[in-house]
Design a protein around this motif. Structure first.
Motif, PDB file in Angstrom:
ATOM      1  N   GLU A 111       0.879  -1.167   0.000  1.00 17.42           N
ATOM      2  CA  GLU A 111       0.000   0.000   0.000  1.00 17.42           C
ATOM      3  C   GLU A 111       0.914   1.213   0.000  1.00 17.42           C
ATOM      4  OE1 GLU A 111      -3.736   2.055   2.307  1.00 17.42           O
ATOM      5  OE2 GLU A 111      -3.081   0.085   2.929  1.00 17.42           O
ATOM      6  N   GLY A 112       0.894   1.928  -1.095  1.00 16.66           N
ATOM      7  CA  GLY A 112       1.877   2.988  -1.274  1.00 16.66           C
ATOM      8  C   GLY A 112       3.225   2.334  -1.510  1.00 16.66           C
ATOM      9  N   SER A 113       4.190   2.668  -0.699  1.00 18.52           N
ATOM     10  CA  SER A 113       5.518   2.061  -0.843  1.00 18.52           C
ATOM     11  C   SER A 113       5.834   1.102   0.308  1.00 18.52           C
ATOM     12  CB  SER A 113       6.580   3.162  -0.912  1.00 18.52           C
ATOM     13  OG  SER A 113       6.577   3.907   0.296  1.00 18.52           O
ATOM     14  N   GLN A 114       4.868   0.858   1.178  1.00 24.93           N
ATOM     15  CA  GLN A 114       5.116   0.018   2.347  1.00 24.93           C
ATOM     16  C   GLN A 114       4.428  -1.335   2.211  1.00 24.93           C
ATOM     17  OE1 GLN A 114       3.775   2.578   5.542  1.00 24.93           O
ATOM     18  NE2 GLN A 114       5.892   3.181   5.948  1.00 24.93           N
ATOM     19  N   GLU A 115       5.105  -2.362   2.725  1.00 23.36           N
ATOM     20  CA  GLU A 115       4.564  -3.720   2.677  1.00 23.36           C
ATOM     21  C   GLU A 115       3.385  -3.824   3.621  1.00 23.36           C
ATOM     22  OE1 GLU A 115       5.999  -8.034   4.183  1.00 23.36           O
ATOM     23  OE2 GLU A 115       7.444  -6.966   2.931  1.00 23.36           O
ATOM     24  N   CYS A 116       2.247  -4.219   3.052  1.00 18.73           N
ATOM     25  CA  CYS A 116       1.013  -4.347   3.825  1.00 18.73           C
ATOM     26  C   CYS A 116       0.739  -5.806   4.161  1.00 18.73           C
ATOM     27  CB  CYS A 116      -0.134  -3.755   3.017  1.00 18.73           C
ATOM     28  SG  CYS A 116      -1.774  -4.108   3.642  1.00 18.73           S
ATOM     29  N   LEU A 117       0.803  -6.672   3.153  1.00 14.12           N
ATOM     30  CA  LEU A 117       0.414  -8.064   3.305  1.00 14.12           C
ATOM     31  C   LEU A 117       1.394  -8.937   2.549  1.00 14.12           C
ATOM     32  CD1 LEU A 117      -1.855 -10.193   4.051  1.00 14.12           C
ATOM     33  CD2 LEU A 117      -2.836  -9.665   1.823  1.00 14.12           C
ATOM     34  N   SER A 118       1.773 -10.056   3.155  1.00 16.27           N
ATOM     35  CA  SER A 118       2.655 -10.986   2.452  1.00 16.27           C
ATOM     36  C   SER A 118       2.168 -12.417   2.663  1.00 16.27           C
ATOM     37  CB  SER A 118       4.102 -10.850   2.946  1.00 16.27           C
ATOM     38  OG  SER A 118       4.214 -11.271   4.284  1.00 16.27           O
ATOM     39  N   ILE A 142       0.138  -9.718   7.961  1.00 16.74           N
ATOM     40  CA  ILE A 142      -0.396  -8.402   7.615  1.00 16.74           C
ATOM     41  C   ILE A 142       0.088  -7.369   8.619  1.00 16.74           C
ATOM     42  CG2 ILE A 142      -2.542  -8.779   8.883  1.00 16.74           C
ATOM     43  CD1 ILE A 142      -3.921  -7.103   6.629  1.00 16.74           C
ATOM     44  N   LYS A 143       0.347  -6.182   8.115  1.00 19.27           N
ATOM     45  CA  LYS A 143       0.682  -5.034   8.962  1.00 19.27           C
ATOM     46  C   LYS A 143      -0.479  -4.061   8.825  1.00 19.27           C
ATOM     47  CE  LYS A 143       5.571  -5.704   8.122  1.00 19.27           C
ATOM     48  NZ  LYS A 143       6.757  -5.210   7.457  1.00 19.27           N
ATOM     49  N   SER A 144      -1.374  -4.077   9.797  1.00 15.61           N
ATOM     50  CA  SER A 144      -2.640  -3.347   9.661  1.00 15.61           C
ATOM     51  C   SER A 144      -2.500  -1.846   9.847  1.00 15.61           C
ATOM     52  CB  SER A 144      -3.667  -3.889  10.647  1.00 15.61           C
ATOM     53  OG  SER A 144      -3.198  -3.740  11.966  1.00 15.61           O
ATOM     54  N   ASP A 145      -1.375  -1.360  10.309  1.00 14.21           N
ATOM     55  CA  ASP A 145      -1.230   0.075  10.588  1.00 14.21           C
ATOM     56  C   ASP A 145      -0.584   0.842   9.433  1.00 14.21           C
ATOM     57  OD1 ASP A 145       1.187  -1.183  10.875  1.00 14.21           O
ATOM     58  OD2 ASP A 145       1.776  -0.102  12.682  1.00 14.21           O
ATOM     59  N   ILE A 146      -0.518   0.262   8.252  1.00 15.64           N
ATOM     60  CA  ILE A 146       0.138   0.899   7.112  1.00 15.64           C
ATOM     61  C   ILE A 146      -0.755   1.942   6.448  1.00 15.64           C
ATOM     62  CG2 ILE A 146       1.131   0.459   4.825  1.00 15.64           C
ATOM     63  CD1 ILE A 146       2.870  -0.505   7.127  1.00 15.64           C
ATOM     64  N   GLY A 147      -2.037   1.624   6.250  1.00 19.07           N
ATOM     65  CA  GLY A 147      -2.935   2.545   5.558  1.00 19.07           C
ATOM     66  C   GLY A 147      -4.369   2.071   5.603  1.00 19.07           C
ATOM     67  N   LYS A 148      -5.234   2.749   4.836  1.00 18.38           N
ATOM     68  CA  LYS A 148      -6.670   2.456   4.870  1.00 18.38           C
ATOM     69  C   LYS A 148      -6.994   1.046   4.380  1.00 18.38           C
ATOM     70  CE  LYS A 148      -8.047   6.231   2.694  1.00 18.38           C
ATOM     71  NZ  LYS A 148      -8.991   7.132   2.004  1.00 18.38           N
ATOM     72  N   CYS A 179      -5.059  -1.630   4.318  1.00 20.11           N
ATOM     73  CA  CYS A 179      -4.587  -2.617   5.304  1.00 20.11           C
ATOM     74  C   CYS A 179      -5.499  -2.649   6.526  1.00 20.11           C
ATOM     75  CB  CYS A 179      -3.155  -2.302   5.712  1.00 20.11           C
ATOM     76  SG  CYS A 179      -1.983  -2.521   4.375  1.00 20.11           S
ATOM     77  N   ASP A 180      -5.969  -1.493   6.953  1.00 18.70           N
ATOM     78  CA  ASP A 180      -6.921  -1.442   8.071  1.00 18.70           C
ATOM     79  C   ASP A 180      -8.196  -2.190   7.728  1.00 18.70           C
ATOM     80  OD1 ASP A 180      -5.319   0.015   9.773  1.00 18.70           O
ATOM     81  OD2 ASP A 180      -6.213   1.957   9.266  1.00 18.70           O
ATOM     82  N   LYS A 181      -8.702  -1.979   6.510  1.00 18.28           N
ATOM     83  CA  LYS A 181      -9.941  -2.648   6.097  1.00 18.28           C
ATOM     84  C   LYS A 181      -9.732  -4.155   5.971  1.00 18.28           C
ATOM     85  CE  LYS A 181     -12.302   1.111   3.856  1.00 18.28           C
ATOM     86  NZ  LYS A 181     -13.218   1.457   2.782  1.00 18.28           N
ATOM     87  N   LEU A 182      -8.572  -4.570   5.453  1.00 17.74           N
ATOM     88  CA  LEU A 182      -8.282  -6.007   5.368  1.00 17.74           C
ATOM     89  C   LEU A 182      -8.276  -6.629   6.756  1.00 17.74           C
ATOM     90  CD1 LEU A 182      -5.476  -6.059   2.655  1.00 17.74           C
ATOM     91  CD2 LEU A 182      -7.666  -7.236   2.506  1.00 17.74           C
ATOM     92  N   SER A 183      -7.636  -5.943   7.687  1.00 15.31           N
ATOM     93  CA  SER A 183      -7.572  -6.437   9.059  1.00 15.31           C
ATOM     94  C   SER A 183      -8.965  -6.479   9.686  1.00 15.31           C
ATOM     95  CB  SER A 183      -6.644  -5.541   9.876  1.00 15.31           C
ATOM     96  OG  SER A 183      -6.518  -6.010  11.180  1.00 15.31           O
ATOM     97  N   ALA A 184      -9.774  -5.462   9.430  1.00 18.24           N
ATOM     98  CA  ALA A 184     -11.130  -5.423   9.980  1.00 18.24           C
ATOM     99  C   ALA A 184     -12.001  -6.542   9.401  1.00 18.24           C
ATOM    100  CB  ALA A 184     -11.770  -4.064   9.701  1.00 18.24           C
TER     101      ALA A 184
END
Length: 133
Positions: free
Chosen positions: A86-93, A109-115, A117-122
């Motif tokens: 998400e953007g330039s940061q790793e969100c999910l692998s 998953i790193k849920s604090d990267i962006g919107k 990633c937050d929605k995926l985590s939710a």
């Protein structure tokens, strides 16, 4: 007598359009993010099923690309790892590893990267392992 809109009518129309757009634009942006989340969730399901099937048939897997071809506009593909940025940061692998003598797919998953990633985590996408049988 000229036929035209009065200044008051024009201001009222502009205010109404502004109020409507203040609701429509955020809803549109949220819809786009929701579509990406749905696509990523579907991709995760496809990846795990394809890799598990490939491993079941061949009893080995050297590269994820042997088991499937995936949309590379969403995923960065390495030998045994797929990454969503998400953007330039790793969100999910998703990566293939060996744990306790078994091959597994590790979803991280790193849920604090962006919107997104937050929605995926939710929606329940969390750290998880899938066994390859």
């Amino acid at each position: 007598m000229k036929k035209a809109f009065s200044l008051l009518e024009l201001i009222f129309a502009i205010v109404v359009l502004g109020v409507i757009s203040s609701f429509a634009i955020p809803k549109y942006l949220d819809t786009k993010d929701s579509a990406v989340v749905s696509t990523i969730k579907r991709d995760i399901s496809t990846i795990t099923t394809s890799v598990q099937t490939y491993y079941l048939i061949n009893r080995k897997i050297d590269k994820i690309s042997d088991a499937l071809s995936i949309n590379e506009s969403n995923w960065q593909v390495e030998d045994t790892k797929l990454t969503f940025f998400e953007g330039s940061q790793e969100c999910l692998s998703l990566s293939i590893k060996e744990q306790n003598g078994l091959k597994v797919i590790v979803q991280n998953i790193k849920s604090d990267i962006g919107k997104i990633c937050d929605k995926l985590s939710a929606e329940g996408i969390t750290f998880r392992t899938f066994e390859l049988y």
